[in-house]
Structures are given as C-alpha cells and as structure tokens.
Design an enzyme around this catalytic site. Structure first.
Site, PDB file in Angstrom:
ATOM      1  N   LYS A   1       0.854  -1.196   0.000  1.00 52.58           N
ATOM      2  CA  LYS A   1       0.000   0.000   0.000  1.00 52.58           C
ATOM      3  C   LYS A   1       0.890   1.246   0.000  1.00 52.58           C
ATOM      4  O   LYS A   1       1.930   1.276   0.667  1.00 52.58           O
ATOM      5  CB  LYS A   1      -0.908  -0.020   1.236  1.00 52.58           C
ATOM      6  CG  LYS A   1      -1.973   1.064   1.241  1.00 52.58           C
ATOM      7  CD  LYS A   1      -2.953   0.882   2.386  1.00 52.58           C
ATOM      8  CE  LYS A   1      -4.036   1.943   2.381  1.00 52.58           C
ATOM      9  NZ  LYS A   1      -5.050   1.747   3.437  1.00 52.58           N
TER      10      LYS A   1
ATOM     11  N   SER B   1      -9.817   1.427   2.078  1.00 56.09           N
ATOM     12  CA  SER B   1      -8.986   2.260   1.236  1.00 56.09           C
ATOM     13  C   SER B   1      -7.822   1.509   0.570  1.00 56.09           C
ATOM     14  O   SER B   1      -7.207   2.049  -0.348  1.00 56.09           O
ATOM     15  CB  SER B   1      -8.419   3.426   2.067  1.00 56.09           C
ATOM     16  OG  SER B   1      -7.585   2.935   3.100  1.00 56.09           O
TER      17      SER B   1
ATOM     18  N   SER C   1     -10.082  -0.802   6.294  1.00 60.61           N
ATOM     19  CA  SER C   1      -9.468  -0.749   4.964  1.00 60.61           C
ATOM     20  C   SER C   1      -8.775  -2.019   4.493  1.00 60.61           C
ATOM     21  O   SER C   1      -8.244  -2.045   3.393  1.00 60.61           O
ATOM     22  CB  SER C   1      -8.460   0.393   4.907  1.00 60.61           C
ATOM     23  OG  SER C   1      -9.167   1.576   4.720  1.00 60.61           O
TER      24      SER C   1
HETATM   25  N1  GLN Z   1     -13.798   4.063   5.665  1.00 58.26           N
HETATM   26  C1  GLN Z   1     -13.107   4.407   6.861  1.00 58.26           C
HETATM   27  C2  GLN Z   1     -12.626   5.835   6.791  1.00 58.26           C
HETATM   28  O1  GLN Z   1     -12.850   6.467   5.810  1.00 58.26           O
HETATM   29  C3  GLN Z   1     -11.937   3.469   7.096  1.00 58.26           C
HETATM   30  C4  GLN Z   1     -10.811   3.646   6.147  1.00 58.26           C
HETATM   31  C5  GLN Z   1      -9.506   3.064   6.624  1.00 58.26           C
HETATM   32  O2  GLN Z   1      -9.480   2.039   7.324  1.00 58.26           O
HETATM   33  N2  GLN Z   1      -8.407   3.679   6.226  1.00 58.26           N
HETATM   34  O3  GLN Z   1     -12.033   6.340   7.688  1.00 58.26           O
END
Ligand code: GLN
Length: 445
Positions: A58, A132, A157
């Site tokens: 990532k 994400s 994510s």
């Molecule tokens: N959807 C959640 C957020 O927008 C989690 C995203 C994440 O784990 N980075 O914060």
C-alpha cells in the site's frame, strides 16, 4: 520464470485496472532477486530467484528510493530515504512489485477519494475495489505472480477491499505489526496487515512482518509466534453472532443468505454459535469518525509546504503560504476531515467530542472483551453489489467496531470469485483463532 514477465504483467494490469500508483521499475536490479550472486552477476530477468516471492505494498508505507504518496497530490514527489520496518523485515524474502492505489491518506471506503487513478474491481471493472487499500486487494486477486500484499486498516481498509475483491484480508491486533514508516492516518487506530489469494498466503506474509519493534512505541512486546502452525486445524471454536448486525437491516438479501449459509456450514462441522446482543453498535460510527478525524487533522498539519511534499514559491505570510499549498494539494475529503477534526478537538469542543468519544471507545473495548470471554470469534459480512447509501454506511459500521477496539480480524470470501466476505473477529492477540477458523471456513465453504 523470467522476472520481466512480472513487470509486464504489473504494467498491463495497471493500464486496465489502475492497481498501482507507482510500479517498481527498478525491481529487476534488486540483488536478492538474482539466483547467481557474486560480483559480476548482472541483474537480469532470466536468473530470477524463484524462492523470492512477490508482493505489492500500500502506498502509505515508506519504501526507500521508491516513491510513496499515500494517495495524495501533496506527496506526489516524495521519495523516502528509509524503509518502513515491515519493508526491512521482508527484504530478501519478498520483492516489491509496486505501490498500490488507495484513498488519499486512507480517507474512504471505496478507493475513489484518490488524487491519482481510481482502481477498478477485478470481478467487474464498472465497480469499486473497496477501500482504502483497494489496489492491493485487486492486484492480489488478478496477478499470476503475486499471491499476497501488504495493506493497512484504520477503520476497515483491509476487510472491506478483501471482501470486494474476493481475496483474504488479515487485520492483526493493534500493535502486533510495527507502524514505523507508515504515513499515519489516525495513530491510535492504524494497523498494517496482509492480503492473500488464500488464508495461507496472507498468514505467510503476516509471519514475516509481525513482531516487536523498538522504533514504534505502540508495538507489543511479545515472543514471536509462527502463525502457519494454526493452518489445517479442525478445532471447534465457539461463535458469537451479533444480532444487531445479522438481522438483515440495510443488508442485501444475497449477502444475508450467504452469511447464514456460511454459519450453517460451520455448524454442520460441529461449531456452535449463539446470537448475542452488542449494546453500543449505534455509536460505532460517530465514535470512530470523531477519533479518526481528530487524529488525522493533527497528522496532516506537517504538510505545510516546508518540510514534506509539495511546495511552492515562497510568497506572503506563513499562514498565506501554508493555506495556499494545502488548498492546491489536498483533495476534498482530506479538507473535510481537517476541518471537522480540527473543530472536534478545539478548546471548548474537545470535551464534548474528542474526549467523549475516547470514553465511549473504552466502553466499546470492554463490551467486546466481555463477550469474547464466552466466544472465540464473531463473524460479520460486507459486499459491493448495488450499494445504497444505507448499505455503504453499513459497510463501515461492520468494520469500525473491531478497529476501534484494536481486535484482530479476518475476511474470507464466501466463495471463490464472489465479492462477499465472511468476517471473523477475535480477542486481542488471538490471531490463532481467526487464522484457524478462516482457514477452516475456506476449506469447507
Ligand atoms: N472508511 C473508513 C474511513 O474512511 C476506514 C478507512 C480506513 O481504514 N483507512 O475512515
């Protein structure tokens, strides 16, 4: 195997699906990739050392000499001068093919809040990869050469894109994997974890990256465990199913059906389950977003156009310059989170929002721990198809709870090639249980 094929595959998948922000074009130069070592051995695709496995990473994890943007324009030309601990740990065992597409700083659930190209779902190009960590999940599903990937979760994510792209996703206990070299979203929530084509692939990679690191003050001091030894076990675990999440509200019929099918299959194999109630599910979302945005807004303060990332011609006062650089380089979602997060921890509002959310978080952790005294794992689910706003909201609802509590979890596809994941959660440091049941479920599904 000719290693040039690996790069060619990454390039051609990227053209079609946008899985990568940066492909590691100097991949073939890595000395450990060569079978023949020695002073004069020239790096060439042909003498690729097949013992070295390939992964994607990532793009919020620092890789020395390889561009790392966290999905943001503000870090468009940031090339780290050091490796994150997880990258140091895999050196010599895994080669990094590239840095995968993500929502800017992890702000999103669909990998659509991207400063660069939006990754497309490998099962259906008209749909999202989930987010994400979307690019990593999609590439792991399609690549012929790479069977695992390093992802990161703050509020879901890893589980979310794993389910959307029909791969396995493991989010470990908070502190099990070092965060040194991770570009933070929300420090008290961020966890580095793994994707795999199978549970085994994800577990193998976890084995390499887990473990204490003195460079991360939140890292857990604990003797190293071999997680692979939990594969292939048929031990009977006790399952708790949270009623508030399994009553079908806001969840598509198909997902609900697949979920109960999975539970029945586990029951047929001798695992018992009970339906139990969790009293705080209605505050999961506000608690999570208050904490996540408050922490994010402080973390983003360092992008001031001076030390890191994008800069511009020095003009005006510091505040004018700072605002100018940030307005031009942060995306809409990042700006929204900076404003809301700053508001929620401002003098006068702090107690009403941030401090209150921290207190509720403690209650959520205690409730999970109380329930997990009687049950080994909790399953949940998530999916991509026909997401209404309520369903989109639910997809975060199902993942933010255990993320707030820092619990380990695994998402395993209900079937091969279906974008629906069975999600199991266990108590802190009980990776053994999620691995056992995830692997067992994968065999009987
Ligand atoms: N959807 C959640 C957020 O927008 C989690 C995203 C994440 O784990 N980075 O914060």
């Amino acid at each position: 195997m000719d290693a040039k094929n690996i790069l060619n595959e990454a390039r051609s998948l990227n053209k079609r699906y946008n899985f990568f922000i940066t492909i590691n074009e100097s991949f073939l130069e890595e000395p450990f990739l060569k079978k023949a070592s020695g002073k004069n051995a020239k790096p060439s695709g042909k003498n690729y050392n097949e013992k070295v496995k390939l992964i994607s990473v990532k793009d919020n994890i620092c890789t020395k000499g390889l561009r790392t943007t966290a999905g943001s324009k503000i870090l468009d030309n940031y090339v780290p001068v050091f490796d994150a601990t997880v990258i140091e740990k895999i050196k010599g065992k895994y080669g990094v093919v590239g840095k995968t597409a993500m929502d800017e700083f992890g702000f999103g659930s669909f990998s659509t809040n991207c400063a660069f190209n939006v990754p497309k779902n490998p099962l259906d190009e008209t749909r999202t990869c989930g987010g994400s960590s979307g690019g990593g999940a999609g590439y792991t599903y399609l690549s012929k050469y790479s069977d695992s990937s390093i992802g990161e979760s703050t509020g879901g994510s890893i589980s979310c894109p794993a389910a959307f792209c029909s791969v396995v996703g493991i989010t470990p206990t908070y502190g099990l994997v070092s965060r040194y070299g991770l570009i933070d979203y929300a420090n008290s929530l961020d966890k580095i974890g793994t994707f795999g084509k199978t549970v085994k692939d994800a577990v193998k990679l976890l084995n390499h990256i887990a473990g204490y690191d003195k460079k991360d003050s939140t890292s857990i001091k604990k003797t190293k465990e071999d997680y692979e030894k939990y594969l292939g076990k048929n031990s009977k675990l006790k399952i708790g199913i949270i009623k508030e999440f399994s009553n079908g509200e806001g969840i598509s019929k198909e997902v609900e059906k697949e979920f109960w099918n999975g539970v029945k299959k586990l029951e047929n194999e001798g695992m018992n389950y009970d339906e139990i109630s969790f009293s705080l599910t209605d505050v999961f979302i506000p608690t999570y977003y208050i904490i996540a945005m408050s922490e994010a807004s402080t973390n983003l303060a360092k992008y001031s156009g001076i030390r890191y990332g994008a800069s511009d011609e020095l003009k005006g006062t510091f505040n004018e310059y700072f605002s100018h650089v940030r307005s031009n380089n942060f995306g809409k979602e990042a700006k929204r989170r900076i404003l809301l997060g700053t508001f929620m921890r401002m003098a006068g509002y702090r107690n009403a929002f941030y401090i209150k959310a921290l207190k509720i978080r403690s209650l959520i952790i205690n409730e999970y721990k109380k329930l997990l005294k009687n049950y080994d794992v909790f399953p949940k689910f998530s999916e991509i198809e026909k997401l209404s706003p309520v369903e989109a909201y639910m997809s975060d609802l199902l993942t933010v709870g255990p993320n707030l509590a820092g619990l380990p979890m695994i998402s395993v596809p209900v079937k091969k090639d279906r974008p629906i994941g069975m999600h199991f959660i266990a108590d802190h440091l009980q990776e053994n249980k999620i691995i056992q049941i995830g692997d067992f479920y994968e065999r009987i599904r």
